[in-house]
Design a protein around this motif. Structure first.
Motif, short mmCIF file in Angstrom:
data_model
loop_
_atom_site.label_atom_id
_atom_site.label_comp_id
_atom_site.label_asym_id
_atom_site.label_seq_id
_atom_site.Cartn_x
_atom_site.Cartn_y
_atom_site.Cartn_z
N ILE A 161 6.42 -11.34 15.83
CA ILE A 161 7.71 -11.82 16.33
C ILE A 161 7.98 -13.22 15.80
CG2 ILE A 161 8.90 -12.62 18.41
CD1 ILE A 161 7.52 -10.25 19.86
N ILE A 162 6.99 -14.07 15.90
CA ILE A 162 7.15 -15.45 15.44
C ILE A 162 7.43 -15.47 13.94
CG2 ILE A 162 5.97 -17.65 15.10
CD1 ILE A 162 4.48 -17.06 17.71
N GLN A 163 6.68 -14.66 13.19
CA GLN A 163 6.83 -14.66 11.75
C GLN A 163 8.19 -14.10 11.34
OE1 GLN A 163 3.41 -12.39 10.86
NE2 GLN A 163 2.01 -14.02 11.40
N ASN A 164 8.62 -13.04 11.99
CA ASN A 164 9.86 -12.39 11.59
C ASN A 164 11.09 -13.21 11.91
OD1 ASN A 164 8.62 -10.17 10.50
ND2 ASN A 164 8.61 -9.03 12.41
N GLU A 165 10.99 -14.10 12.90
CA GLU A 165 12.15 -14.93 13.21
C GLU A 165 12.35 -16.01 12.16
OE1 GLU A 165 14.31 -14.11 15.50
OE2 GLU A 165 12.93 -12.44 15.68
N TYR A 166 11.28 -16.38 11.45
CA TYR A 166 11.38 -17.43 10.45
C TYR A 166 10.78 -16.91 9.15
CZ TYR A 166 12.79 -20.32 14.24
OH TYR A 166 13.49 -20.82 15.30
N LYS A 167 11.65 -16.30 8.34
CA LYS A 167 11.22 -15.60 7.14
C LYS A 167 10.57 -16.55 6.14
CE LYS A 167 13.03 -11.70 8.52
NZ LYS A 167 12.21 -10.59 8.92
N LEU A 168 9.68 -16.00 5.35
CA LEU A 168 9.03 -16.76 4.31
C LEU A 168 9.49 -16.27 2.94
CD1 LEU A 168 5.41 -16.36 5.62
CD2 LEU A 168 6.71 -18.44 5.73
N PRO A 169 10.55 -16.77 2.41
CA PRO A 169 10.95 -16.36 1.09
C PRO A 169 10.13 -17.16 0.11
CG PRO A 169 12.63 -17.77 2.02
CD PRO A 169 11.50 -17.69 2.99
N HIS A 170 9.25 -17.70 0.21
CA HIS A 170 7.91 -18.24 0.12
C HIS A 170 7.86 -19.55 0.87
CE1 HIS A 170 3.95 -18.54 -0.64
NE2 HIS A 170 4.03 -19.61 -1.38
N ASP A 171 7.93 -19.46 2.05
CA ASP A 171 8.31 -20.30 3.14
C ASP A 171 9.59 -21.06 2.81
OD1 ASP A 171 5.85 -21.45 5.40
OD2 ASP A 171 6.05 -19.51 4.53
N ASP A 172 10.46 -21.09 3.80
CA ASP A 172 11.72 -21.80 3.65
C ASP A 172 11.45 -23.29 3.86
OD1 ASP A 172 14.29 -22.61 3.53
OD2 ASP A 172 14.88 -21.80 5.48
N CYS A 173 10.93 -23.92 2.83
CA CYS A 173 10.49 -25.30 2.94
C CYS A 173 11.38 -26.23 2.13
CB CYS A 173 9.04 -25.43 2.46
SG CYS A 173 7.88 -24.41 3.34
N SER A 174 12.64 -25.85 1.94
CA SER A 174 13.51 -26.63 1.08
C SER A 174 13.83 -28.00 1.66
CB SER A 174 14.80 -25.86 0.80
OG SER A 174 15.43 -25.51 2.02
N SER A 175 13.82 -28.11 2.99
CA SER A 175 14.13 -29.40 3.61
C SER A 175 12.84 -30.16 3.92
CB SER A 175 14.92 -29.19 4.90
OG SER A 175 14.19 -28.41 5.80
N GLU A 176 12.94 -31.47 3.88
CA GLU A 176 11.79 -32.31 4.18
C GLU A 176 11.47 -32.27 5.67
OE1 GLU A 176 9.74 -34.06 2.23
OE2 GLU A 176 10.74 -33.21 0.47
N CYS A 177 10.21 -32.31 6.00
CA CYS A 177 9.81 -32.36 7.41
C CYS A 177 9.76 -33.81 7.83
CB CYS A 177 8.44 -31.70 7.59
SG CYS A 177 7.94 -31.68 9.32
N ASP A 178 10.52 -34.14 8.87
CA ASP A 178 10.60 -35.53 9.33
C ASP A 178 9.84 -35.75 10.63
OD1 ASP A 178 12.16 -34.19 11.12
OD2 ASP A 178 14.03 -35.23 10.63
N ASP A 179 8.91 -34.83 10.95
CA ASP A 179 8.07 -34.90 12.14
C ASP A 179 8.80 -34.55 13.43
OD1 ASP A 179 6.07 -35.71 10.44
OD2 ASP A 179 6.14 -37.83 11.04
N SER A 180 10.07 -34.18 13.33
CA SER A 180 10.80 -33.77 14.53
C SER A 180 10.42 -32.34 14.88
CB SER A 180 12.31 -33.86 14.30
OG SER A 180 12.72 -32.88 13.35
N LEU A 181 10.59 -31.99 16.15
CA LEU A 181 10.29 -30.62 16.58
C LEU A 181 11.20 -29.63 15.84
CD1 LEU A 181 8.82 -28.62 18.41
CD2 LEU A 181 10.54 -29.09 20.16
N GLU A 182 12.45 -29.99 15.66
CA GLU A 182 13.39 -29.11 14.98
C GLU A 182 12.92 -28.77 13.57
OE1 GLU A 182 18.14 -28.91 13.76
OE2 GLU A 182 17.30 -30.73 14.64
N SER A 183 12.43 -29.77 12.83
CA SER A 183 11.97 -29.50 11.47
C SER A 183 10.67 -28.72 11.46
CB SER A 183 11.80 -30.82 10.69
OG SER A 183 10.76 -31.61 11.25
N ILE A 184 9.81 -28.93 12.45
CA ILE A 184 8.54 -28.19 12.51
C ILE A 184 8.78 -26.71 12.73
CG2 ILE A 184 6.45 -27.84 13.91
CD1 ILE A 184 6.43 -30.90 14.36
#
Length: 353
Positions: free
Chosen positions: A15-38
């Protein structure tokens, strides 16, 4: 022996994986340590969940994702609603989350309509819980900092890691593949779940098969990792098909080239490993050609691509072992049997279910 059915845990992971697909992980945006980005980057979201397991509050993140699933669901909305209520909001349920009764009552009072926003107030409450001390501790862990750096590197394909960084990248690639969302569960019995995939293409190789096996044992991650790293004859205590092994070259304190001989095949492998401070561990494997270890005349040499084993701490002091092999299609059936067999052996040796 009582075997633990891990299907529910696998379903929650799915369930967790399917809600956030990995088109080889959607990591196009920088992680700024916020919960939203995580929670937007699958690799970081799943690592955050593993951390929450150690703090005994992973159910709040699971609830958050289940509400996302409910909101997107159309055909089976009532079933998802009932699952959320029975699992997280019913008094005395094993995954009950700590929310004020007034918020629960709002849901019950409006449950006849099953609108998309039915759980919004509780989800907002849970989001605030997640965005508290636990998240702040998580973003200061070595695991998170390594994964964050890896996401940054992968976004910049021109940046090529070397040396120790390259080893870390290989290990994180194993975690990435293991936790990908393309796995199909093909067998689940005696406490072992076997999955496979033909659609993952992490290294750009075609016509590769992926075999994955999961089970739980009553040992800590470091203990189980050391069982798999063992090159001595003591391995025969739990691996009855193991004959012998040899260290060909010691590359560093956590990188080796080794030769394994089993009853029906042999392997020459580059392997690396790491035990993370937060408690989980990983071993990576890849076959190598070594002229000083030619193929044996009486048994085939099994070649694997990027493969590995992930050891994750779970509740009740258990460890989830996930074995993953990436290989050519011609050896898939052999490695499927081997995966099931080796997990059975670890179960018998290391569990008291």
């Amino acid at each position: 022996m009582k075997h633990l059915d891990i299907s529910n845990s696998l379903k929650m992971s799915a369930i967790i994986q399917n809600e956030y697909k990995l088109p080889h992980d959607d990591c196009s945006s920088e992680c700024d340590d916020s919960l939203e980005s995580i929670i937007k980057v699958p690799m970081l979201a799943r690592s955050f969940r593993r951390y929450l397991v150690t703090e005994y509050c992973d159910e709040i993140l699971d609830f958050y994702f289940m509400v996302e699933k409910y909101r997107d669901e159309t055909e089976h909305k009532k079933q998802v609603y009932e699952m959320i209520m029975d699992t997280y909001l019913t008094e005395g349920s094993p995954r009950e989350i700590n929310v004020p009764f007034s918020l629960k009552k709002r849901i019950i009072d409006k449950s006849d309509a099953l609108h998309d926003d039915l759980f919004n107030h509780v989800q907002e409450h849970v989001y605030n819980l997640l965005n508290s001390d636990a998240k702040e501790r998580f973003i200061n862990t070595e695991t998170y900092l390594s994964l964050k750096d890896y996401v940054k590197r992968r976004n910049n394909s021109a940046e090529k890691p070397t040396g120790g960084d390259a080893c870390s990248k290989i290990l994180l690639n194993v975690i990435d593949i293991v936790e990908g969302n393309e796995w199909d569960l093909i067998e689940n019995r005696n406490g072992i779940a076997l999955s496979e995939s033909t659609t993952l293409n992490v290294l750009g190789d075609q016509n590769l098969e992926y075999i994955r096996g999961d089970t739980l044992v009553n040992l800590c991650p470091e203990q189980v990792m050391n069982m798999f790293l063992d090159l001595s004859k003591s391995r025969t205590k739990w691996d009855k098909k193991f004959i012998k092994s040899e260290l060909i070259q010691e590359l560093s304190e956590n990188m080796q080239i080794v030769h394994f001989e089993f009853k029906k095949f042999d392997q020459v492998l580059f392997r690396s490993w790491r035990l993370f401070p937060e408690g989980h561990a990983v071993i990576s494997y890849r076959s190598m050609n070594r002229f000083e270890r030619p193929e044996m005349k009486d048994k085939p040499r099994v070649v694997v691509k990027l493969s590995g084993i992930l050891f994750q701490p779970e509740i009740n002091d258990t460890t989830r072992i996930t074995v993953m092999y990436q290989m050519e299609e011609k050896v898939t059936e052999q490695m499927r049997k081997y995966t099931m067999d080796i997990l059975k052996k670890v179960q018998k040796f290391g569990v008291v279910f």
